[in-house]
Design an enzyme around this catalytic site. Sequence first.
Site, PDB file in Angstrom:
ATOM      1  N   TYR A  73       0.827  -1.208   0.000  1.00 24.45           N
ATOM      2  CA  TYR A  73       0.000   0.000   0.000  1.00 24.45           C
ATOM      3  C   TYR A  73       0.861   1.258   0.000  1.00 24.45           C
ATOM      4  CZ  TYR A  73      -3.888  -3.106   0.939  1.00 24.45           C
ATOM      5  OH  TYR A  73      -4.831  -4.102   0.836  1.00 24.45           O
ATOM      6  N   SER A  74       2.047   1.170  -0.553  1.00 26.02           N
ATOM      7  CA  SER A  74       3.010   2.266  -0.483  1.00 26.02           C
ATOM      8  C   SER A  74       2.585   3.479  -1.312  1.00 26.02           C
ATOM      9  CB  SER A  74       4.379   1.768  -0.974  1.00 26.02           C
ATOM     10  OG  SER A  74       5.261   2.845  -1.165  1.00 26.02           O
ATOM     11  N   ASN A  75       2.445   4.637  -0.637  1.00 19.66           N
ATOM     12  CA  ASN A  75       2.223   5.891  -1.351  1.00 19.66           C
ATOM     13  C   ASN A  75       3.419   6.228  -2.239  1.00 19.66           C
ATOM     14  OD1 ASN A  75      -0.269   6.347  -0.120  1.00 19.66           O
ATOM     15  ND2 ASN A  75       0.659   7.407   1.613  1.00 19.66           N
TER      16      ASN A  75
END
Length: 298
Positions: free
Chosen positions: A69-71
């Site tokens: 879920y890395s921005n």
Amino acid sequence: MTSLASLHPQLPSPLYEVEDERFGRRGLRLVLKRDDLIHPELLGNKWRKLAPNLRAAAGRTVVTFGGAYSNHLRATAAAGRLLGIPTVGVVRGEELADRPLNPSLARCAGDGMRLHFVARSVYRRKTDPETLAAILRAADAEDAYVVPEGGSNSLAVRGCQELGEELRGHADVIALPCGTGGTLAGLAAGLAPGRRALGVPVLRGGFLADDIRALQQRAFGGPRGDWSLDGRFHFGGYARATPELDAFAEDFEQRHGLPVERLYVAKVLYALTALTGENAFPRGTTVAAVITGAPFAG
């Protein structure tokens, strides 16, 4: 390759005062540093950290790292699409390769990022030169420009120094959420004397202070600025939230008409509100919250 300037970033980012009686009755002013408005796809500190690295990449393939879920992965993928640069995302968790992509990774793939999944045990050793070389070989990206997890390296830290410089004369205490610590390391270096930065870690562990000191050592040759961390407001750790945090964020949205991103921004706003209730700031203090990103639209 399209130039970064052609993307028309809004810099310096806007600064807005908000009327909030929880702060006002304590004699405080609350201002929001809207880094989420710098660019519609390279939001907030992602622009500040990525831009200098993309210049250094000079059109080469960019390889970087992150969780599911890395921005940071999403921002790098978007930058690759906008600038015409190939990107590879090394994703923590080999088991994810056999599952349908979540919306965050699907956005990365849709923006042209090639995803390379590695076992968590390998991912933990990604900074080891031999392990990194093996990852790059396996990803067919041996000649790529490597950006670390979260984008935090010396170039990124110096890019975030501009954030502190933009806040000179506007706030006494500047709070921001912290993942890898690169934004705080640079922000603190850019602040005027007598002003301080407050980091709110979104991960558990208590290791971040050493990482920030190491980042400042590499970027500036030693410590810079007045900064501290308050680790009480992670709400369970990265990508975690609680009903209490959700309720706070919804209330803040209703009060001020600002969509509140939950994994980072809600935690720093909650922290400032709680600290205000604890009388942590003297009357007459202007406190600023750095809005580092917007809610993910899917």
